[in-house]
Write a protein that holds these residues in place. Structure first.
Motif, short mmCIF file in Angstrom:
data_model
loop_
_atom_site.label_atom_id
_atom_site.label_comp_id
_atom_site.label_asym_id
_atom_site.label_seq_id
_atom_site.Cartn_x
_atom_site.Cartn_y
_atom_site.Cartn_z
N ILE A 7 0.83 -1.20 0.00
CA ILE A 7 0.00 0.00 0.00
C ILE A 7 0.87 1.25 0.00
O ILE A 7 0.64 2.19 -0.76
CB ILE A 7 -0.96 -0.01 1.21
CG1 ILE A 7 -1.95 -1.17 1.07
CG2 ILE A 7 -1.69 1.32 1.34
CD1 ILE A 7 -2.71 -1.49 2.33
N ILE A 26 -8.65 1.78 3.39
CA ILE A 26 -7.81 0.60 3.32
C ILE A 26 -8.47 -0.51 4.12
O ILE A 26 -8.72 -0.36 5.31
CB ILE A 26 -6.39 0.90 3.87
CG1 ILE A 26 -5.75 2.00 3.02
CG2 ILE A 26 -5.55 -0.36 3.89
CD1 ILE A 26 -4.43 2.50 3.52
N GLU A 30 -8.88 -5.03 0.12
CA GLU A 30 -8.79 -4.06 -0.96
C GLU A 30 -8.42 -2.68 -0.45
O GLU A 30 -8.59 -2.39 0.73
CB GLU A 30 -10.11 -3.99 -1.74
CG GLU A 30 -11.28 -3.56 -0.88
CD GLU A 30 -12.61 -3.75 -1.59
OE1 GLU A 30 -12.64 -4.18 -2.75
OE2 GLU A 30 -13.63 -3.48 -0.95
N GLN A 31 -7.89 -1.88 -1.36
CA GLN A 31 -7.57 -0.49 -1.06
C GLN A 31 -8.35 0.36 -2.05
O GLN A 31 -8.31 0.10 -3.25
CB GLN A 31 -6.07 -0.23 -1.21
CG GLN A 31 -5.20 -1.03 -0.24
CD GLN A 31 -5.09 -2.49 -0.61
OE1 GLN A 31 -4.75 -2.82 -1.73
NE2 GLN A 31 -5.38 -3.37 0.32
#
Length: 75
Positions: A7, A26, A30-31
């Motif tokens: 990330i 975040i 998933e982001q």
């Protein structure tokens, strides 16, 4: 690489290319982030060059709701 390192790497790549992120969420799986639509083609190019897989959802809006007790409070 750890998930958090991945990330951070994505955010650094975008920062180096001057792509401003608006909303950032975040999650473990998933982001999610939003950008101004005028940056879409640039973002696409940068993520492909970095070999980062992603999904794009277009025509979304960000809505901010400020409650009475939140006015003037940072964060």
């Amino acid at each position: 690489k750890t998930k958090i390192k991945q990330i951070i790497d994505i955010i650094k790549v975008l920062a180096k290319k001057n792509i401003s992120l608006d909303l950032i969420n975040i999650f473990p799986t998933e982001q999610i982030f939003t950008i101004d639509s005028c940056e879409k083609e640039k973002l696409d190019r940068v993520l492909k060059e970095a070999d980062i897989k992603y999904n794009l959802i277009e025509n979304c809006s960000t809505i901010a709701i400020v409650g009475v007790g939140m006015t003037g409070v940072p964060g």
